[in-house]
Design a protein around this motif. Sequence first.
Motif, PDB file in Angstrom:
ATOM      1  N   ILE A 172       6.861 -11.004 -11.623  1.00 52.92           N
ATOM      2  CA  ILE A 172       7.053 -11.371 -10.226  1.00 52.92           C
ATOM      3  C   ILE A 172       7.027 -10.087  -9.392  1.00 52.92           C
ATOM      4  O   ILE A 172       7.767  -9.140  -9.672  1.00 52.92           O
ATOM      5  CB  ILE A 172       8.384 -12.102 -10.007  1.00 52.92           C
ATOM      6  N   PHE A 173       6.151 -10.046  -8.401  1.00 57.02           N
ATOM      7  CA  PHE A 173       6.040  -8.885  -7.526  1.00 57.02           C
ATOM      8  C   PHE A 173       6.758  -9.161  -6.212  1.00 57.02           C
ATOM      9  O   PHE A 173       6.512 -10.186  -5.566  1.00 57.02           O
ATOM     10  CB  PHE A 173       4.572  -8.561  -7.222  1.00 57.02           C
ATOM     11  N   THR A 174       7.627  -8.257  -5.810  1.00 55.88           N
ATOM     12  CA  THR A 174       8.220  -8.365  -4.493  1.00 55.88           C
ATOM     13  C   THR A 174       7.185  -7.956  -3.452  1.00 55.88           C
ATOM     14  O   THR A 174       6.178  -7.310  -3.772  1.00 55.88           O
ATOM     15  CB  THR A 174       9.455  -7.464  -4.355  1.00 55.88           C
ATOM     16  N   LYS A 175       7.442  -8.316  -2.198  1.00 58.12           N
ATOM     17  CA  LYS A 175       6.542  -7.893  -1.129  1.00 58.12           C
ATOM     18  C   LYS A 175       6.492  -6.371  -1.032  1.00 58.12           C
ATOM     19  O   LYS A 175       5.441  -5.792  -0.763  1.00 58.12           O
ATOM     20  CB  LYS A 175       6.996  -8.497   0.202  1.00 58.12           C
ATOM     21  N   GLU A 176       7.622  -5.741  -1.274  1.00 59.01           N
ATOM     22  CA  GLU A 176       7.668  -4.284  -1.231  1.00 59.01           C
ATOM     23  C   GLU A 176       6.769  -3.669  -2.301  1.00 59.01           C
ATOM     24  O   GLU A 176       6.018  -2.733  -2.041  1.00 59.01           O
ATOM     25  CB  GLU A 176       9.103  -3.788  -1.420  1.00 59.01           C
ATOM     26  N   GLU A 177       6.802  -4.240  -3.524  1.00 54.60           N
ATOM     27  CA  GLU A 177       5.963  -3.725  -4.603  1.00 54.60           C
ATOM     28  C   GLU A 177       4.488  -3.887  -4.274  1.00 54.60           C
ATOM     29  O   GLU A 177       3.684  -2.974  -4.479  1.00 54.60           O
ATOM     30  CB  GLU A 177       6.276  -4.459  -5.908  1.00 54.60           C
ATOM     31  N   LEU A 178       4.113  -5.089  -3.801  1.00 55.02           N
ATOM     32  CA  LEU A 178       2.714  -5.333  -3.456  1.00 55.02           C
ATOM     33  C   LEU A 178       2.243  -4.370  -2.373  1.00 55.02           C
ATOM     34  O   LEU A 178       1.151  -3.805  -2.460  1.00 55.02           O
ATOM     35  CB  LEU A 178       2.526  -6.776  -2.978  1.00 55.02           C
ATOM     36  N   TYR A 179       3.085  -4.173  -1.374  1.00 55.72           N
ATOM     37  CA  TYR A 179       2.688  -3.292  -0.275  1.00 55.72           C
ATOM     38  C   TYR A 179       2.514  -1.861  -0.766  1.00 55.72           C
ATOM     39  O   TYR A 179       1.515  -1.191  -0.450  1.00 55.72           O
ATOM     40  CB  TYR A 179       3.727  -3.344   0.841  1.00 55.72           C
ATOM     41  N   ARG A 180       3.442  -1.379  -1.542  1.00 56.98           N
ATOM     42  CA  ARG A 180       3.366   0.001  -2.025  1.00 56.98           C
ATOM     43  C   ARG A 180       2.154   0.211  -2.929  1.00 56.98           C
ATOM     44  O   ARG A 180       1.481   1.238  -2.855  1.00 56.98           O
ATOM     45  CB  ARG A 180       4.652   0.377  -2.780  1.00 56.98           C
ATOM     46  N   ARG A 181       1.851  -0.774  -3.770  1.00 57.61           N
ATOM     47  CA  ARG A 181       0.741  -0.614  -4.721  1.00 57.61           C
ATOM     48  C   ARG A 181      -0.620  -0.797  -4.068  1.00 57.61           C
ATOM     49  O   ARG A 181      -1.580  -0.115  -4.424  1.00 57.61           O
ATOM     50  CB  ARG A 181       0.899  -1.613  -5.871  1.00 57.61           C
ATOM     51  N   VAL A 182      -0.712  -1.722  -3.128  1.00 57.04           N
ATOM     52  CA  VAL A 182      -2.009  -2.035  -2.518  1.00 57.04           C
ATOM     53  C   VAL A 182      -2.286  -1.122  -1.324  1.00 57.04           C
ATOM     54  O   VAL A 182      -3.361  -0.539  -1.207  1.00 57.04           O
ATOM     55  CB  VAL A 182      -2.075  -3.511  -2.095  1.00 57.04           C
ATOM     56  N   TRP A 183      -1.308  -0.956  -0.440  1.00 57.62           N
ATOM     57  CA  TRP A 183      -1.523  -0.130   0.756  1.00 57.62           C
ATOM     58  C   TRP A 183      -1.200   1.337   0.494  1.00 57.62           C
ATOM     59  O   TRP A 183      -1.574   2.199   1.272  1.00 57.62           O
ATOM     60  CB  TRP A 183      -0.679  -0.652   1.914  1.00 57.62           C
ATOM     61  N   LYS A 184      -0.481   1.585  -0.600  1.00 59.10           N
ATOM     62  CA  LYS A 184      -0.109   2.950  -0.995  1.00 59.10           C
ATOM     63  C   LYS A 184       0.636   3.673   0.130  1.00 59.10           C
ATOM     64  O   LYS A 184       0.384   4.840   0.431  1.00 59.10           O
ATOM     65  CB  LYS A 184      -1.344   3.744  -1.443  1.00 59.10           C
ATOM     66  N   GLU A 185       1.519   2.940   0.755  1.00 57.90           N
ATOM     67  CA  GLU A 185       2.360   3.485   1.805  1.00 57.90           C
ATOM     68  C   GLU A 185       3.786   2.979   1.612  1.00 57.90           C
ATOM     69  O   GLU A 185       4.013   2.009   0.893  1.00 57.90           O
ATOM     70  CB  GLU A 185       1.870   3.050   3.196  1.00 57.90           C
ATOM     71  N   TYR A 187       7.058   0.967   2.444  1.00 59.36           N
ATOM     72  CA  TYR A 187       7.225  -0.383   2.983  1.00 59.36           C
ATOM     73  C   TYR A 187       8.266  -0.346   4.096  1.00 59.36           C
ATOM     74  O   TYR A 187       9.394   0.113   3.898  1.00 59.36           O
ATOM     75  CB  TYR A 187       7.678  -1.314   1.858  1.00 59.36           C
ATOM     76  N   TYR A 188       7.891  -0.843   5.280  1.00 58.83           N
ATOM     77  CA  TYR A 188       8.797  -0.783   6.422  1.00 58.83           C
ATOM     78  C   TYR A 188       9.253  -2.173   6.854  1.00 58.83           C
ATOM     79  O   TYR A 188       9.343  -2.479   8.039  1.00 58.83           O
ATOM     80  CB  TYR A 188       8.106  -0.078   7.594  1.00 58.83           C
ATOM     81  N   GLU A 189       9.511  -3.017   5.873  1.00 60.88           N
ATOM     82  CA  GLU A 189      10.026  -4.362   6.142  1.00 60.88           C
ATOM     83  C   GLU A 189       9.074  -5.203   6.988  1.00 60.88           C
ATOM     84  O   GLU A 189       9.493  -6.145   7.648  1.00 60.88           O
ATOM     85  CB  GLU A 189      11.398  -4.299   6.842  1.00 60.88           C
ATOM     86  N   ASP A 190       7.796  -4.823   6.980  1.00 61.36           N
ATOM     87  CA  ASP A 190       6.812  -5.607   7.728  1.00 61.36           C
ATOM     88  C   ASP A 190       6.221  -6.646   6.792  1.00 61.36           C
ATOM     89  O   ASP A 190       5.145  -6.455   6.220  1.00 61.36           O
ATOM     90  CB  ASP A 190       5.720  -4.698   8.299  1.00 61.36           C
ATOM     91  N   ALA A 191       6.939  -7.749   6.623  1.00 60.65           N
ATOM     92  CA  ALA A 191       6.511  -8.767   5.662  1.00 60.65           C
ATOM     93  C   ALA A 191       5.272  -9.509   6.137  1.00 60.65           C
ATOM     94  O   ALA A 191       4.539 -10.071   5.332  1.00 60.65           O
ATOM     95  CB  ALA A 191       7.649  -9.761   5.425  1.00 60.65           C
TER      96      ALA A 191
END
Length: 230
Positions: A172-185, A187-191
Amino acid sequence: MGKRILLIEDDLHISKMVVDFLTKEGYIVVCAYDGELAVEMMKKDAFDLLILDLMLPNMDGIDCLKIIRMDSLVPIMILSAKDSDIDKALGLGFGADDYLAKPFSLTELLARVKALIRRASYKTKENVDSIKLDGIEILPNSYSVIKNNQTIQLTLKEFQILNMLATNRNKIFTKEELYRRVWKEAYYEDANIINVHISRLREKIEEDPSSPKHVKTIWGIGYRWGDPHD
């Protein structure tokens, strides 16, 4: 079916000349007359090639190029009267594949169009390893999936999310994990950006996006690849 080209050019005379010429050569040419419109069209449709002017209203060509390159690897040819080494380096440095200065020969334009599309098709044929999972075939080299014998083109970000979930189907990937891995930035709580990409991905690959079987929401946690027995 002819290859689809998005022509991003605000000069109506040049636009009509290019459309008429390439249409006679068997291409399907769609026009955008400013950068903002081009970015919106790229979110909704798939193209085999972009021809992009640098001098555009609302959003200039370089900003348009940078935004499109965040989500797509489509071949992009810059078409501009700004013929200097600096502009060439700037355009190509941000991800353009070729550059043609105005005024130009339609014969040369056609040759470059053919070369870029041919080069892109070679890339999709290389290393044709694919992942077959729950009725979907994932093609890493063309950023696409095959479902019900139809090829579905994804944006770069959509594909990265899909590939991450499918190749880690028990995680299970959290939104934070997906954002960090895909956008490589960070995560600023921008769901919302994750929600939008998940929604677009579901619209493309799910039979019923409102009741997804592949990209599942785990409420309060994040997302995972769906179990066929769910």
